[in-house]
Design an enzyme around this catalytic site. Sequence first.
Site, mmCIF file in Angstrom:
data_model
loop_
_atom_site.group_PDB
_atom_site.id
_atom_site.type_symbol
_atom_site.label_atom_id
_atom_site.label_comp_id
_atom_site.label_asym_id
_atom_site.label_seq_id
_atom_site.Cartn_x
_atom_site.Cartn_y
_atom_site.Cartn_z
ATOM 1 N N LYS A 188 67.663 93.485 62.965
ATOM 2 C CA LYS A 188 68.838 93.189 63.786
ATOM 3 C C LYS A 188 68.859 91.715 64.159
ATOM 4 O O LYS A 188 68.010 91.238 64.897
ATOM 5 C CB LYS A 188 68.852 94.013 65.072
ATOM 6 C CG LYS A 188 70.212 93.863 65.760
ATOM 7 C CD LYS A 188 70.204 94.167 67.231
ATOM 8 C CE LYS A 188 69.938 93.001 68.127
ATOM 9 N NZ LYS A 188 70.995 91.975 68.186
ATOM 10 N N GLY A 240 61.842 87.025 70.865
ATOM 11 C CA GLY A 240 62.904 86.833 71.853
ATOM 12 C C GLY A 240 62.301 86.532 73.204
ATOM 13 O O GLY A 240 61.173 86.035 73.302
ATOM 14 N N CYS A 296 61.109 78.043 71.105
ATOM 15 C CA CYS A 296 60.148 78.751 71.948
ATOM 16 C C CYS A 296 58.930 77.879 72.257
ATOM 17 O O CYS A 296 58.378 77.922 73.340
ATOM 18 C CB CYS A 296 59.704 80.026 71.264
ATOM 19 S SG CYS A 296 59.197 79.737 69.564
#
Length: 497
Positions: A188, A240, A296
């Site tokens: 996804k 994430g 990140c």
Amino acid sequence: MSKFEYAPAPESRSVVDIASSYGLFIDGKFVEPADGVSFKTVNPATEETLADVSQASAADVDRAVKAARRAYERVWGPMSGAERGKYIFRLARIMQERAREFAVLESLDNGKPIKESRDVDVPTAAAHFFYHAGWADKLEYAGLSPAGSPPPKPLGVVGQVIPWNFPLLMLAWKIAPALATGNTVVLKPAETTPLTALLFAEVCRQADLPPGVVNIVTGAGETGQALVEHPDVDKIAFTGSTAVGKAIARTVAGTRKRLSLELGGKAANIVFDDAAMDQAVEGIVTGIFFNQGHVCCAGSRLLVQESVADDVIRRLKRRLQTLRVGDPLDKNTDIGAINSAEQLGRITELAQVGEAEGATRWSPECTLPERGYWFAPTVFTDVSQSHRIAQEEIFGPVLSVLTFRTPQEAVAKANNTPYGLSAGIWTEKGSRILWMADQLKAGVVWANTFNRFDPTSPFGGYKESGYGREGGRHGLEAYVSLDADGTTRPTRTGGSR
Ligand code: TAP
């Protein structure tokens, strides 16, 4: 003295062919979502709608997982490593052949400068496929299991959820090792950046990848959640935010699913007084302003030795005045658009908090485009450890500057964060680099460079930056079972020290 200005050098959009709407990529075909719902993806630099994209429901995720299971059992699982490797090499080569198309599409959908999508994202994504293609027929020699024990086995169906900051590159980090180790995939992409994943789906068809080996389900957080909760998924790989990563860990706890998490960071970029200063300033700029700071492992906390702090900040400000902010498709652009209105809101809010808490805010003079989502490069000085801008991940072009006097103080400050993804050290002394690297609680420590990525090198975090490694030989471990019967074990790879 008059300043030389660069003439605009826009990359042509004509190389990409964006459809007005996209279906879900399931079992080798683009299909309509079961309940017919779609959402729009926009160009963050102009707010123009690029396409309508299908929103996968739990029923669509189930269809994708079933297709992945069939492909795993009938085709991909039984296939020899050498044959799998050929397919992965083919994906890599097609990605290279279509590199310009991927780069332009990535810049349109994400807002990142074309020079970065062209020179970093797409070549590194292709490199991940090349690297892992090479492993496909050598897994039993990778040293993953002790000599004499059975060779590593695939886990089965892997569910993968990725963020919007490096859409194609994060796809490559996820899909390449999963396929090389014999797993099939349901991925996804992030809601705001689905287009390069859908172009990759087209590449899978072009490469004649067997149907169901790679499935792409577009959608928002609920689609990701449906994938994470699906009972027939053997492993979840997530990149994430730490908040969503924790929620996923709670969902997966107590099941037989394996989990790897690549989460947020608040890296220290540490400059000693003996560093090569111009080089260090370039490293500070790359560390936090590359990809608008949507990284990140960004060097979002500059720790500079007190004796050289004024000099470093003066040089840094001078350098920032030369950065060009604007059209992502212009080849001269250094800083593109912020990926979404939501992210712009978060950066704006945290910058205001920084001012309210007493830090000094500075940005170079720059005219921001009227439409789209933009944020000028920003430096905060007079920052203290307790400030939110020194503690929280801003995920934008905002640098917080702190100072230190001794290496011990630098280490203490660098490690004073819930995260532990990366760090940078700038010094001429090799012994100091080694000592610091040993003390810093970070998965990656760069010395006299920053934000360098290579598929041969493992990447991942400590503490709230997650667990598991991606890339290199270590990254393979996250996708194999070492049990004789091929069952999955609820183990983590990587972790804290
Ligand atoms: P998130 O909001 O966590 O989203 C990441 C992905 O998870 C997106 O596809 C998102 O869908 C999906 N998602 C949201 N809620 C979910 C749920 N409850 N269950 C399953 N999936 C869910 O992060 P982001 O804002 O896109 O990305 C920024 C963060 O990623 C930063 O913290 C950054 O540090 C981190 N990051 C880490 C790394 C590594 S390697 N450590 C690399 C890149 C980024 P939607 O897009 O629809 O919300």
